[in-house]
Scaffold this active site. Structure first.
Site, PDB file in Angstrom:
ATOM      1  N   ALA A  90       0.806  -1.224   0.000  1.00  0.00           N
ATOM      2  CA  ALA A  90       0.000   0.000   0.000  1.00  0.00           C
ATOM      3  C   ALA A  90       0.834   1.266   0.000  1.00  0.00           C
ATOM      4  CB  ALA A  90      -0.933  -0.002   1.214  1.00  0.00           C
ATOM      5  N   ASP A  91       2.103   1.174   0.377  1.00  0.00           N
ATOM      6  CA  ASP A  91       2.941   2.360   0.443  1.00  0.00           C
ATOM      7  C   ASP A  91       4.356   2.033  -0.034  1.00  0.00           C
ATOM      8  OD1 ASP A  91       3.757   4.956   0.919  1.00  0.00           O
ATOM      9  OD2 ASP A  91       4.020   4.690   3.088  1.00  0.00           O
ATOM     10  N   LEU A  92       4.456   1.625  -1.292  1.00  0.00           N
ATOM     11  CA  LEU A  92       5.762   1.291  -1.856  1.00  0.00           C
ATOM     12  C   LEU A  92       6.519   2.587  -2.142  1.00  0.00           C
ATOM     13  CD1 LEU A  92       7.615  -1.010  -2.770  1.00  0.00           C
ATOM     14  CD2 LEU A  92       6.646  -0.774  -5.060  1.00  0.00           C
ATOM     15  N   ASN A 126      10.690   2.501   2.272  1.00  0.00           N
ATOM     16  CA  ASN A 126      10.212   1.165   2.635  1.00  0.00           C
ATOM     17  C   ASN A 126      10.948   0.066   1.879  1.00  0.00           C
ATOM     18  OD1 ASN A 126       8.406   1.900   4.632  1.00  0.00           O
ATOM     19  ND2 ASN A 126       6.707   2.188   3.207  1.00  0.00           N
TER      20      ASN A 126
END
Length: 239
Positions: free
Chosen positions: A166-168, A172
């Site tokens: 969801a938050d590439l 991360n």
């Protein structure tokens, strides 16, 4: 994953040494009283690195709300079932991926505290020794062409498995000893592979690189780097 009921909610664990954890052990204050806090990482909120009695280093993270909602409700979420809580869902996807050999941190445990219709949550994962996130790495030295290509292949492997991150973003993705890892699977899913969400994942990653370079013009990222990443990705997953 095993789950036990506590007076306040539930604790799940994947690592045997975490079976004795209590809800209090998910508070950094407990670790500070034992002088076991060995580091921290500051983003929107602080993530803590703690050393266990067995000399493992764990990463302790509380779930905080962001955006406009976070100004009024810092860390409470509507409870719709244990498996749907942020912590249990993230621990479950990490456990699946770790057991299948994907480059993710080893999942340790999760804690959910219930109060009425709401809950708060925490997660513990194993610290990846010697790791730097890509923003920290690229601010120090560039990646090689081979590394950019390998990163693209790694992301393709996750996408072929149906892993939606969801938050590439650049922070991360970790690099340790020439191995890339993906972290922070909060709100991630295992879903049917589809070029639409896969393209969106890659677009989000590119935006993050450009955003970080806007903050640090010297960041070792260029269109050439992105093309190498894309070439590696397409070698496994031709969208």
């Amino acid at each position: 994953m095993q789950i036990k009921t506590t007076q306040q909610g539930h604790i799940a664990w994947c690592e045997p040494s975490a079976a004795t954890l209590t809800p209090q052990d998910f508070s950094v204050d407990v670790w500070q009283t034992k002088a076991a806090v060995v580091g921290q990482s500051k983003g929107r909120y602080t993530t803590w690195f703690v050393k266990t009695d067995s000399a493992q280093t764990w990463v302790l993270r509380h779930y905080w709300r962001g955006g406009l909602v976070g100004k009024f409700n810092r860390d409470s979420y509507l409870y719709t079932g244990l498996k749907q809580t942020r912590a249990m869902a993230e621990l479950a996807i990490l456990e699946t991926l770790y057991q299948e050999g994907f480059a993710v941190p080893r999942p340790i445990a999760a804690n959910v505290i219930r109060f009425g219709l709401w809950y708060r949550a925490d997660i513990i994962i194993e610290h990846v020794t010697g790791a730097k996130d890509l923003v920290a790495q690229l601010s120090l030295q560039p990646l090689t062409d081979q590394q950019w290509y390998a990163l693209g292949q790694l992301i393709a492997q996750f996408h072929l498995r149906g892993v939606y991150h969801a938050d590439l973003n650049a922070k991360n993705i970790l690099l340790a000893h020439n191995q890339f890892y993906l972290i922070d699977f909060d709100r991630g899913e295992l879903r049917q592979p589809n070029s639409n969400w896969q393209h969106a994942n890659l677009d989000r990653l590119l935006r993050s690189f450009n955003k970080e370079q806007g903050k640090q013009p010297e960041l070792a990222f260029s269109e050439h780097c992105w093309q190498l990443l894309q070439n590696g990705y397409l070698s496994l997953n031709p969208l």
